[in-house]
Design an enzyme around this catalytic site. Structure first.
Site, PDB file in Angstrom:
ATOM      1  N   SER A  75      -7.830 -41.149 -40.268  1.00 34.60           N
ATOM      2  CA  SER A  75      -7.238 -40.567 -39.072  1.00 34.60           C
ATOM      3  C   SER A  75      -8.270 -40.353 -37.963  1.00 34.60           C
ATOM      4  O   SER A  75      -8.884 -41.295 -37.481  1.00 34.60           O
ATOM      5  CB  SER A  75      -6.528 -39.263 -39.448  1.00 34.60           C
ATOM      6  OG  SER A  75      -5.750 -38.779 -38.395  1.00 34.60           O
ATOM      7  N   ASP A 316      -5.668 -43.359 -36.132  1.00 35.19           N
ATOM      8  CA  ASP A 316      -4.572 -44.064 -36.807  1.00 35.19           C
ATOM      9  C   ASP A 316      -3.254 -43.928 -36.056  1.00 35.19           C
ATOM     10  O   ASP A 316      -2.202 -44.294 -36.567  1.00 35.19           O
ATOM     11  CB  ASP A 316      -4.425 -43.590 -38.257  1.00 35.19           C
ATOM     12  CG  ASP A 316      -3.973 -42.130 -38.381  1.00 35.19           C
ATOM     13  OD1 ASP A 316      -4.190 -41.362 -37.418  1.00 35.19           O
ATOM     14  OD2 ASP A 316      -3.433 -41.767 -39.430  1.00 35.19           O
ATOM     15  N   ASP A 318      -1.304 -41.394 -35.018  1.00 29.65           N
ATOM     16  CA  ASP A 318      -0.211 -40.464 -35.305  1.00 29.65           C
ATOM     17  C   ASP A 318      -0.318 -39.188 -34.469  1.00 29.65           C
ATOM     18  O   ASP A 318       0.522 -38.296 -34.590  1.00 29.65           O
ATOM     19  CB  ASP A 318      -0.106 -40.133 -36.797  1.00 29.65           C
ATOM     20  CG  ASP A 318      -1.297 -39.367 -37.346  1.00 29.65           C
ATOM     21  OD1 ASP A 318      -2.287 -39.175 -36.612  1.00 29.65           O
ATOM     22  OD2 ASP A 318      -1.255 -38.960 -38.528  1.00 29.65           O
ATOM     23  N   GLU A 415       2.213 -29.895 -33.324  1.00 35.28           N
ATOM     24  CA  GLU A 415       1.017 -29.083 -33.469  1.00 35.28           C
ATOM     25  C   GLU A 415       0.201 -29.243 -32.196  1.00 35.28           C
ATOM     26  O   GLU A 415       0.328 -30.230 -31.464  1.00 35.28           O
ATOM     27  CB  GLU A 415       0.226 -29.523 -34.696  1.00 35.28           C
ATOM     28  CG  GLU A 415       0.967 -29.281 -35.992  1.00 35.28           C
ATOM     29  CD  GLU A 415       0.129 -29.612 -37.215  1.00 35.28           C
ATOM     30  OE1 GLU A 415      -0.301 -28.670 -37.899  1.00 35.28           O
ATOM     31  OE2 GLU A 415      -0.086 -30.808 -37.463  1.00 35.28           O
ATOM     32  N   ALA A 416      -0.647 -28.269 -31.922  1.00 34.34           N
ATOM     33  CA  ALA A 416      -1.444 -28.320 -30.693  1.00 34.34           C
ATOM     34  C   ALA A 416      -2.278 -29.589 -30.620  1.00 34.34           C
ATOM     35  O   ALA A 416      -2.581 -30.092 -29.528  1.00 34.34           O
ATOM     36  CB  ALA A 416      -2.345 -27.088 -30.616  1.00 34.34           C
ATOM     37  N   PRO A 557      -8.322 -19.712 -44.580  1.00 39.66           N
ATOM     38  CA  PRO A 557      -9.290 -20.498 -45.335  1.00 39.66           C
ATOM     39  C   PRO A 557      -9.077 -21.989 -45.091  1.00 39.66           C
ATOM     40  O   PRO A 557      -7.940 -22.451 -44.979  1.00 39.66           O
ATOM     41  CB  PRO A 557      -8.999 -20.125 -46.794  1.00 39.66           C
ATOM     42  CG  PRO A 557      -7.578 -19.669 -46.798  1.00 39.66           C
ATOM     43  CD  PRO A 557      -7.344 -19.032 -45.467  1.00 39.66           C
ATOM     44  N   SER A 558     -10.167 -22.726 -45.009  1.00 47.28           N
ATOM     45  CA  SER A 558     -10.085 -24.175 -44.853  1.00 47.28           C
ATOM     46  C   SER A 558      -9.442 -24.790 -46.089  1.00 47.28           C
ATOM     47  O   SER A 558      -9.592 -24.282 -47.209  1.00 47.28           O
ATOM     48  CB  SER A 558     -11.484 -24.760 -44.645  1.00 47.28           C
ATOM     49  OG  SER A 558     -11.457 -26.168 -44.756  1.00 47.28           O
ATOM     50  N   THR A 560     -10.250 -27.840 -47.072  1.00 44.61           N
ATOM     51  CA  THR A 560     -11.128 -28.904 -47.559  1.00 44.61           C
ATOM     52  C   THR A 560     -12.563 -28.473 -47.832  1.00 44.61           C
ATOM     53  O   THR A 560     -13.318 -29.225 -48.439  1.00 44.61           O
ATOM     54  CB  THR A 560     -11.159 -30.057 -46.538  1.00 44.61           C
ATOM     55  OG1 THR A 560     -11.587 -29.547 -45.265  1.00 44.61           O
ATOM     56  CG2 THR A 560      -9.787 -30.688 -46.392  1.00 44.61           C
ATOM     57  N   ARG A 565     -11.542 -20.723 -41.062  1.00 43.74           N
ATOM     58  CA  ARG A 565     -11.302 -21.150 -39.687  1.00 43.74           C
ATOM     59  C   ARG A 565     -10.786 -19.967 -38.868  1.00 43.74           C
ATOM     60  O   ARG A 565      -9.959 -19.183 -39.348  1.00 43.74           O
ATOM     61  CB  ARG A 565     -10.319 -22.316 -39.653  1.00 43.74           C
ATOM     62  CG  ARG A 565     -10.823 -23.507 -40.470  1.00 43.74           C
ATOM     63  CD  ARG A 565     -10.036 -24.774 -40.216  1.00 43.74           C
ATOM     64  NE  ARG A 565     -10.509 -25.849 -41.061  1.00 43.74           N
ATOM     65  CZ  ARG A 565     -11.594 -26.594 -40.823  1.00 43.74           C
ATOM     66  NH1 ARG A 565     -12.310 -26.359 -39.729  1.00 43.74           N
ATOM     67  NH2 ARG A 565     -11.955 -27.559 -41.643  1.00 43.74           N
TER      68      ARG A 565
END
Length: 606
Positions: A75, A316, A318, A415-416, A557-558, A560, A565
């Site tokens: 992405s 990609d 999207d 989403e933003a 929490p992230s 990955t 965050r």
């Protein structure tokens, strides 16, 4: 170009064992399923590819042979990364209950363990296992897709290889292969052409039909100024598709019989094509939206580029954001929040116009799904001006997509970051049928009739499987054309509250928990209390007491990495920076922070 078919072979246990042994799991490595699949440095991907290819075949088998999809892409990540996105048979994301099995598969050492995991989850190889596969333009994507195909064939699955394709097109192709999952199969006739040609023709035909409705509101022929849009393709796979679109638009208008002033059609000028520059580096939707900067244009051209009407894709295709350069050379950004406002306003206007002739339209539930990252001003505008319902869902496409399906007959989500679409439910198609009965014989210049004509083409224009930069590009352009707006007019609907995002590295992100939509931290218990106190203190010093402008901060929490965050917004950039800095310090102190503490002020509190 038609996709390449790889027909199944007898399951080859020896070949599977060779692949699993050769592409073994590195020591002390634990792969984890992310939002839509797996994403790592490309050198780590081969073991995952082999195992998840088998997993995809089993998923198809569990659905009685319904085709599923694998997309080789990372992405918006840089070139050195790659990943694997999974499309379920409905064109959407893998069901959440299957994600744990995918993680177990990605970490299984041998075929015996894979089959034990499958048996434990009541999944077995079947007679029919069909997997669509596509890839982006990264230098290592071809090798990874070939490895996936090799693994699928060894397992006995049929493979439909689409080659270089955008992620949304791959998802559309999977949905198109499973017409039982389509919201209204009658809207999608088989054209006998390739999946991709059908996909693009569907978008373009609907776009042209939508534009043609504008002239029906005027009694005399109007000449519209010729329009052009610069499209920043992030040096990714979208850059292979955009150059085709101008030609396809011209061919369609010549052959369709639709009367339309050709100056009404937008001319696309693609830049940042594959090979022009580094993928996603200082260009593309992620860079423009997150860094709030104009993209670097790597493409060499003698033309004077139109910077007043620009769209940026991600690698990609999207995601999409729109932007322009003002008279002072500064960025004017129209992100996913602004797209959501534009699209939802248009939908409600058309449904309201239709309701004067078809009262059933008043029962249609329209609404927006946002995440906690949506700018507070956009939420206030949607509630107070558009007067639409707003639902806040957990961050991630799978969550907002599900919420849009569940809560609304016409559900919009963006989403933003620019990933989003519109989902049309069963009741919407009932409305179209009722409208046809009422309006088919009435004057074409009747406003309700025009609203019906506009609404009925939208399910073909808007990708019903997933967010789609190409589809959303034409949807937004059509709405702006019908309204007679440019990006500046659109951007003036409301002013974003200044915001700041950052992250804090922690020893263990699992100690942080949030409520269902991630707007509040539930543990550590002291964290949310401290964040509330920080927001209350700043609100007391705010020049206005309006709730819509109340300073806001949240942490999550992230998914990955061991990090938290942080998002903060306030009435000024100085206050947003201060609130983000204080929130970061609180996370660092209460959640065992490590490394450097992010700070956007001269001093940070600990």
């Amino acid at each position: 170009m038609r996709p390449c078919m790889h027909y199944p072979e007898v399951p080859n246990t020896n070949e599977l064992n060779r692949l699993l042994k050769h592409f073994s799991i590195p020591p002390k490595t634990k792969f984890t399923y992310g939002t839509a699949g797996f994403r790592y440095h490309h050198e780590l991907l081969p073991p995952i590819i082999v195992r998840i290819a088998i997993f995809a075949a089993l998923r198809s088998s569990s659905l009685d042979g319904e085709p599923v999809g694998l997309m080789i892409t990372a992405s918006h990540n840089p070139e050195q990364d790659n990943g694997l996105k999974i499309s379920d048979s409905n064109g959407g994301m893998l069901p959440i209950e299957w994600e744990a099995m995918a993680t177990d598969f990605a970490n299984a050492k041998n075929l015996k363990l894979l089959m034990e995991i499958a048996a434990k989850n009541n999944s077995q190889p079947g007679k029919e296992m069909i997997v669509h596969i596509g890839r982006d333009t990264r230098s290592h994507s071809l090798h990874l897709s070939q490895l996936a195909i090799r693994s699928l064939k060894a397992f006995g699955a049929m493979v439909i290889d689409h080659g270089l394709v955008t992620t949304p097109a791959l998802h559309y192709n999977v949905l198109r292969s499973n017409v039982n999952h389509m919201p209204n199969a009658l809207l999608y006739g088989s054209s006998g052409t390739s999946f991709e040609k059908e996909y693009l023709n569907s978008i373009i035909g609907s776009y042209v039909s939508l534009l043609s409705t504008k002239s029906q509101l005027y009694t005399q022929k109007i000449h519209w100024n010729k329009r052009s849009m610069l499209v920043d393709c992030a040096c990714g796979v979208g850059g292979l598709k955009v150059p085709l679109l101008n030609q396809m638009i011209e061919e369609f208008t010549e052959n369709s019989g639709i009367l339309l002033d050709t100056s009404s059609l937008v001319h696309l000028t693609p830049v940042n094509l594959p090979g022009d520059g580094p993928l996603n580096e200082r260009c593309g939707a992620e860079y423009v939206q997150k860094q709030q900067k104009l993209p670097v244009i790597y493409t060499e051209t003698d033309e004077t580029l139109n910077m007043e009407y620009v769209a940026s894709f991600d690698g990609d295709a999207d995601r999409i954001v729109f932007h322009a350069k003002d008279v002072d050379g500064n960025l004017v950004l129209l992100d996913g929040d602004k797209i959501a406002v534009l699209v939802s306003s248009f939908l409600q206007e058309e449904i309201e116009a239709l309701s004067t002739a078809v009262p059933f339209a008043k029962s249609i539930r329209c609404g927006i799904v946002q995440t906690a990252y949506a700018n507070g001003s956009s939420t206030a505008y949607l509630k107070n001006v558009v007067k639409t319902d707003v639902v806040i869902a957990k961050t991630g496409v799978k969550h907002v997509h599900t919420a849009a399906h569940h809560h609304f007959d016409v559900g919009t989500y963006f989403e933003a970051n620019g990933h989003g679409t519109v989902l049309f439910g069963k009741k919407f198609f009932e409305l179209l049928a009722k409208a046809e009965q009422c309006l088919v014989s009435t004057s074409r210049k009747n406003r309700s009739n025009i609203a019906w004509q506009r609404l009925r083409v939208l399910p073909r224009l808007v990708n019903q499987a997933v967010g789609d930069a190409i589809s959303d590009l034409f949807l937004v352009d059509a709405i702006l054309y019908l309204k007679g707006w440019n990006l500046y007019t659109w951007g003036q609907l409301y002013s974003d509250m200044p915001s700041r995002q950052c992250k804090v590295k922690v020893q263990d992100r699992t100690m942080i928990h949030t409520n269902e939509n991630e707007t509040k931290a539930t543990s550590p218990i002291q964290l949310q209390m401290a964040l509330d106190a920080a927001m209350d203190a700043m609100a007391k010093n705010s020049p206005t007491g309006r709730q819509a402008n109340r300073p806001r901060a949240f942490v999550r929490p992230s998914g990955t990495e061991d990090a938290v965050r942080i998002y903060a917004e306030a009435n000024s950039q100085k206050d947003a920076d201060a609130l983000a800095t204080e929130a970061a310090a609180l996370v660092y102190k209460l959640c065992n922070g490590t490394g450097n503490l992010p700070s956007f002020t001269k001093e940070s509190k600990l």
